[in-house]
Design a protein around this motif. Structure first.
Motif, PDB file in Angstrom:
ATOM      1  N   PHE A  81       2.618  -8.071  15.358  1.00 34.00           N
ATOM      2  CA  PHE A  81       1.270  -8.341  15.865  1.00 34.00           C
ATOM      3  C   PHE A  81       1.263  -9.422  16.944  1.00 34.00           C
ATOM      4  O   PHE A  81       0.253  -9.620  17.603  1.00 34.00           O
ATOM      5  N   ASN A  82       2.372 -10.115  17.161  1.00 33.74           N
ATOM      6  CA  ASN A  82       2.458 -11.089  18.250  1.00 33.74           C
ATOM      7  C   ASN A  82       2.561 -10.406  19.609  1.00 33.74           C
ATOM      8  O   ASN A  82       2.209 -11.006  20.622  1.00 33.74           O
ATOM      9  N   THR A  83       3.051  -9.173  19.626  1.00 28.40           N
ATOM     10  CA  THR A  83       3.267  -8.492  20.900  1.00 28.40           C
ATOM     11  C   THR A  83       2.380  -7.283  21.109  1.00 28.40           C
ATOM     12  O   THR A  83       2.335  -6.738  22.200  1.00 28.40           O
ATOM     13  N   ARG A  84       1.699  -6.832  20.081  1.00 24.64           N
ATOM     14  CA  ARG A  84       0.810  -5.672  20.213  1.00 24.64           C
ATOM     15  C   ARG A  84      -0.278  -5.745  19.163  1.00 24.64           C
ATOM     16  O   ARG A  84      -0.168  -6.466  18.186  1.00 24.64           O
ATOM     17  N   GLU A  85      -1.332  -4.979  19.409  1.00 25.56           N
ATOM     18  CA  GLU A  85      -2.457  -4.985  18.482  1.00 25.56           C
ATOM     19  C   GLU A  85      -2.482  -3.744  17.593  1.00 25.56           C
ATOM     20  O   GLU A  85      -3.033  -3.778  16.509  1.00 25.56           O
ATOM     21  N   LEU A  86      -1.922  -2.671  18.063  1.00 25.14           N
ATOM     22  CA  LEU A  86      -2.035  -1.379  17.391  1.00 25.14           C
ATOM     23  C   LEU A  86      -0.661  -0.740  17.300  1.00 25.14           C
ATOM     24  O   LEU A  86       0.058  -0.675  18.303  1.00 25.14           O
ATOM     25  N   PHE A  87      -0.281  -0.287  16.120  1.00 22.35           N
ATOM     26  CA  PHE A  87       0.980   0.438  15.989  1.00 22.35           C
ATOM     27  C   PHE A  87       1.001   1.273  14.717  1.00 22.35           C
ATOM     28  O   PHE A  87       0.136   1.141  13.859  1.00 22.35           O
ATOM     29  N   LYS A  88       2.030   2.123  14.640  1.00 25.23           N
ATOM     30  CA  LYS A  88       2.199   3.019  13.501  1.00 25.23           C
ATOM     31  C   LYS A  88       3.353   2.558  12.626  1.00 25.23           C
ATOM     32  O   LYS A  88       4.316   1.971  13.113  1.00 25.23           O
ATOM     33  N   ILE A  89       3.238   2.899  11.359  1.00 25.20           N
ATOM     34  CA  ILE A  89       4.311   2.657  10.387  1.00 25.20           C
ATOM     35  C   ILE A  89       4.555   3.975   9.668  1.00 25.20           C
ATOM     36  O   ILE A  89       3.623   4.633   9.222  1.00 25.20           O
ATOM     37  N   LYS A  90       5.805   4.367   9.568  1.00 25.62           N
ATOM     38  CA  LYS A  90       6.182   5.625   8.918  1.00 25.62           C
ATOM     39  C   LYS A  90       6.646   5.339   7.496  1.00 25.62           C
ATOM     40  O   LYS A  90       7.444   4.439   7.259  1.00 25.62           O
ATOM     41  N   ILE A  91       6.148   6.122   6.537  1.00 22.24           N
ATOM     42  CA  ILE A  91       6.530   6.007   5.130  1.00 22.24           C
ATOM     43  C   ILE A  91       7.371   7.230   4.771  1.00 22.24           C
ATOM     44  O   ILE A  91       6.964   8.361   5.040  1.00 22.24           O
ATOM     45  N   HIS A  92       8.546   6.998   4.170  1.00 15.40           N
ATOM     46  CA  HIS A  92       9.357   8.105   3.672  1.00 15.40           C
ATOM     47  C   HIS A  92       8.789   8.515   2.310  1.00 15.40           C
ATOM     48  O   HIS A  92       8.986   7.832   1.307  1.00 15.40           O
ATOM     49  N   CYS A 110      -4.729  -7.329   8.669  1.00 10.45           N
ATOM     50  CA  CYS A 110      -5.015  -6.303   9.665  1.00 10.45           C
ATOM     51  C   CYS A 110      -5.997  -5.271   9.114  1.00 10.45           C
ATOM     52  O   CYS A 110      -6.278  -5.247   7.920  1.00 10.45           O
ATOM     53  N   ASP A 111      -6.490  -4.440  10.006  1.00 14.06           N
ATOM     54  CA  ASP A 111      -7.358  -3.334   9.606  1.00 14.06           C
ATOM     55  C   ASP A 111      -6.533  -2.063   9.525  1.00 14.06           C
ATOM     56  O   ASP A 111      -5.689  -1.806  10.394  1.00 14.06           O
ATOM     57  N   ILE A 112      -6.776  -1.268   8.505  1.00 10.87           N
ATOM     58  CA  ILE A 112      -6.125   0.037   8.393  1.00 10.87           C
ATOM     59  C   ILE A 112      -6.995   1.021   9.169  1.00 10.87           C
ATOM     60  O   ILE A 112      -8.142   1.249   8.814  1.00 10.87           O
ATOM     61  N   ILE A 113      -6.437   1.578  10.217  1.00 12.14           N
ATOM     62  CA  ILE A 113      -7.181   2.531  11.039  1.00 12.14           C
ATOM     63  C   ILE A 113      -7.110   3.912  10.422  1.00 12.14           C
ATOM     64  O   ILE A 113      -8.115   4.611  10.324  1.00 12.14           O
ATOM     65  N   GLN A 114      -5.902   4.295   9.981  1.00 16.47           N
ATOM     66  CA  GLN A 114      -5.736   5.650   9.463  1.00 16.47           C
ATOM     67  C   GLN A 114      -4.502   5.718   8.577  1.00 16.47           C
ATOM     68  O   GLN A 114      -3.488   5.099   8.862  1.00 16.47           O
ATOM     69  N   VAL A 115      -4.609   6.473   7.507  1.00 15.87           N
ATOM     70  CA  VAL A 115      -3.453   6.836   6.693  1.00 15.87           C
ATOM     71  C   VAL A 115      -3.501   8.346   6.595  1.00 15.87           C
ATOM     72  O   VAL A 115      -4.406   8.921   6.007  1.00 15.87           O
ATOM     73  N   ILE A 116      -2.514   8.978   7.217  1.00 21.44           N
ATOM     74  CA  ILE A 116      -2.477  10.438   7.200  1.00 21.44           C
ATOM     75  C   ILE A 116      -1.043  10.863   6.930  1.00 21.44           C
ATOM     76  O   ILE A 116      -0.131  10.483   7.658  1.00 21.44           O
ATOM     77  N   GLY A 117      -0.849  11.582   5.862  1.00 21.38           N
ATOM     78  CA  GLY A 117       0.511  11.966   5.467  1.00 21.38           C
ATOM     79  C   GLY A 117       1.320  10.724   5.183  1.00 21.38           C
ATOM     80  O   GLY A 117       0.932   9.873   4.392  1.00 21.38           O
ATOM     81  N   GLY A 118       2.448  10.594   5.837  1.00 20.44           N
ATOM     82  CA  GLY A 118       3.311   9.437   5.661  1.00 20.44           C
ATOM     83  C   GLY A 118       3.205   8.459   6.811  1.00 20.44           C
ATOM     84  O   GLY A 118       4.110   7.667   7.033  1.00 20.44           O
ATOM     85  N   THR A 119       2.109   8.489   7.545  1.00 21.75           N
ATOM     86  CA  THR A 119       1.936   7.611   8.701  1.00 21.75           C
ATOM     87  C   THR A 119       0.723   6.706   8.505  1.00 21.75           C
ATOM     88  O   THR A 119      -0.360   7.171   8.157  1.00 21.75           O
ATOM     89  N   ILE A 120       0.939   5.426   8.765  1.00 20.78           N
ATOM     90  CA  ILE A 120      -0.133   4.431   8.691  1.00 20.78           C
ATOM     91  C   ILE A 120      -0.343   3.885  10.096  1.00 20.78           C
ATOM     92  O   ILE A 120       0.620   3.560  10.791  1.00 20.78           O
ATOM     93  N   VAL A 121      -1.596   3.762  10.507  1.00 18.04           N
ATOM     94  CA  VAL A 121      -1.941   3.134  11.781  1.00 18.04           C
ATOM     95  C   VAL A 121      -2.696   1.854  11.448  1.00 18.04           C
ATOM     96  O   VAL A 121      -3.688   1.887  10.714  1.00 18.04           O
ATOM     97  N   VAL A 122      -2.206   0.721  11.969  1.00 16.09           N
ATOM     98  CA  VAL A 122      -2.827  -0.568  11.699  1.00 16.09           C
ATOM     99  C   VAL A 122      -3.219  -1.251  13.007  1.00 16.09           C
ATOM    100  O   VAL A 122      -2.623  -1.010  14.053  1.00 16.09           O
ATOM    101  N   PHE A 123      -4.227  -2.124  12.921  1.00 15.90           N
ATOM    102  CA  PHE A 123      -4.756  -2.814  14.090  1.00 15.90           C
ATOM    103  C   PHE A 123      -5.169  -4.225  13.702  1.00 15.90           C
ATOM    104  O   PHE A 123      -5.735  -4.452  12.632  1.00 15.90           O
ATOM    105  N   ARG A 124      -4.886  -5.163  14.603  1.00 14.78           N
ATOM    106  CA  ARG A 124      -5.382  -6.524  14.449  1.00 14.78           C
ATOM    107  C   ARG A 124      -5.563  -7.122  15.840  1.00 14.78           C
ATOM    108  O   ARG A 124      -4.683  -7.018  16.691  1.00 14.78           O
ATOM    109  N   ILE A 125      -6.706  -7.738  16.065  1.00 19.91           N
ATOM    110  CA  ILE A 125      -6.986  -8.338  17.372  1.00 19.91           C
ATOM    111  C   ILE A 125      -6.027  -9.499  17.607  1.00 19.91           C
ATOM    112  O   ILE A 125      -5.812 -10.333  16.735  1.00 19.91           O
TER     113      ILE A 125
END
Length: 123
Positions: free
Chosen positions: A39-50, A71-86
């Motif tokens: 979060f020091n270099t970006r505000e929005l990214f994805k995390i993959k869950i096996h 952070c805020d959870i934007i979306q959890v779909i399948g094994g992918t999480i999208v998170v955001f923090r200003i």
């Protein structure tokens, strides 16, 4: 966060590749620390869950990450999480960059106008 903001972030994240992969260990303190650093270099990214090896569901892992990083959870779909923090520092840098670019364009326009006047009066 409003639903429109969430939809905008989902659209932005659509083309992103996952930054992290979480497997059999789940959301450990080390994973949460890495997400915090990201979060020091970006505000929005994805995390993959096996899904096959993760000890918890993606929603539970997302909740742990959100609690650990704020952070805020934007979306959890399948094994992918999208998170955001200003990130205010990042936004300030972007605003300064836009300001420099605008000033550079303004100076270029003035130079162009001045050059036209020189050509007009020299003929």
């Amino acid at each position: 966060m409003t639903s429109k903001e969430r939809a905008l972030h989902r659209a932005e994240a659509n083309g992103l590749e996952p930054l992290f992969q979480i497997g059999k260990e789940g959301a450990t303190d080390a994973v949460i620390a890495q997400v915090e650093d990201a979060f020091n270099t970006r505000e929005l990214f994805k995390i993959k869950i096996h899904l096959e090896t993760a000890p918890e569901s993606p929603k539970e892992i997302a909740q742990k990450i959100a609690e650990g990083t704020g952070c805020d959870i934007i979306q959890v779909i399948g094994g992918t999480i999208v998170v955001f923090r200003i990130n205010l520092k990042l936004r300030q840098k972007e605003a300064e960059k836009k300001k420099r670019e605008k000033e550079k364009a303004r100076k270029a326009a003035i130079e162009k106008r001045t050059e036209r006047k020189r050509i007009k009066y020299s003929n």
